[in-house]
Motif scaffolding. Structure first.
Motif: not given
Length: 234
Positions: A172-196
Motif C-alpha cells: 500500500a502507498v499513501l500520499r501526503l501533500d505538502l500543504d500544511e507545513v512548518s520547519a523549526k530550527v535551533r542553532t548556536g550555543g547554550p542560553n545560560d543565565e547571566p548569574e551562572d
C-alpha cells in the motif's frame, strides 16, 4: 493520468517561496525558530529518509517510524496492504483518507549549559499535517516506490529489480501533500543565565554527524559484482 513526478515538479515550480502558516503550524514555544520557507523544508526532508507518522486508531494516538520519499510537493509512505492504518486510509481514489501528522528531525548537536534547565539540542525538523490518501494509479505507485528507495540511497532504484505484480499488490502507498507545513530550527550555543556565567562547569556544543560505514557484501554475492559508484561515494 498525467505523470505524477512531472505534475508535482511543475506544481513546485509554480509555488510561492513559503508555505502559508496556519493555526496548527505556528508553535506556541519558541515561535522565532519556526520557518515556512519552502527551500528549507525541502532541504530538511531531502536529507533524511526516516519519519514518524502519527494518527489516531480506535481512539488512541499511534506513532509509527517509517521510510518516506519526496516527489515535488508530495511525500509518500508505504506498508503492507494488511496494515490497519493503511486500510483505514481507503483503497479507492475517492476514499476519505486518514488524518496524519508526519515529522522528520535531524539532531545536529548536544547543547550543554551550566544549568540542567538550559540543556538543549541543535536540530532541524519539519512537521507536515494533512490527509494521507491511498495511491491507486499503478504508475504513480511505482514512481513513489522508486522515490522511497532512492531517498535512502540515491541511485539504488535503477540498480535493483523493481517490484513485480505480486509484490506491488501486497504494498500500500499513501500520499501526503505538502500543504500544511512548518520547519523549526535551533542553532548556536547554550542560553545560560547571566548569574551562572562564573559557575565552574564546562559549557558548549557537542556536534553530531551522520555517517556511513564501509558497505559489507552479502555472503552469497558474486565476487565479480563490483561495488556501485553510488555506494562507494557514500
Amino acid at each position: 493520468m498525467q505523470d505524477s513526478h512531472a505534475a508535482t515538479t511543475e506544481s513546485a515550480a509554480a509555488s510561492p517561496a513559503a508555505y502559508a502558516p496556519t493555526d496548527r503550524t505556528v508553535p506556541t514555544r519558541s515561535p522565532e525558530r519556526a520557518s515556512y520557507d519552502r527551500a528549507l523544508v525541502h532541504s530538511i526532508l531531502d536529507e533524511g529518509y526516516l519519519c514518524h507518522l502519527g494518527f489516531v486508531r480506535d481512539g488512541a494516538p499511534i506513532v509509527l517510524p517509517t521510510l518516506y520519499g519526496r516527489i515535488g510537493e508530495s511525500l509518500y509512505v508505504h506498508g503492507s496492504t494488511g496494515s490497519r492504518p493503511l486500510r483505514t486510509a481507503g483503497r479507492t481514489e475517492d476514499a476519505p483518507g486518514i488524518e496524519v501528522c508526519l515529522t522528520v528531525t535531524h539532531v545536529d548537536g548536544l547543547v550543554l549549559a551550566r544549568s540542567a534547565f538550559h540543556h538543549s539540542m541543535n536540530y532541524r525538523s519539519v512537521v507536515v499535517l494533512g490527509t494521507a490518501r491511498a495511491v491507486i494509479d499503478e504508475q504513480e505507485r511505482r514512481t513513489a516506490l522508486d522515490a522511497l528507495v532512492d531517498q535512502v540511497v540515491a541511485g539504488r532504484s535503477a540498480d535493483s529489480r523493481p517490484a513485480n505484480a505480486k509484490e506491488l499488490a501486497a504494498t500500500a502507498v499513501l500520499r501526503l501533500d505538502l500543504d500544511e507545513v512548518s520547519a523549526k530550527v535551533r542553532t548556536g550555543g547554550p542560553n545560560d543565565e547571566p548569574e551562572d556565567a562564573q559557575l565552574p562547569y564546562w559549557t558548549g556544543v557537542v556536534p553530531l554527524t551522520r555517517g556511513h560505514g564501509a558497505p559489507i557484501p552479502a555472503d552469497d554475492l558474486d565476487p565479480a559484482v563490483p561495488l556501485p559508484g553510488y555506494l562507494a561515494n557514500l
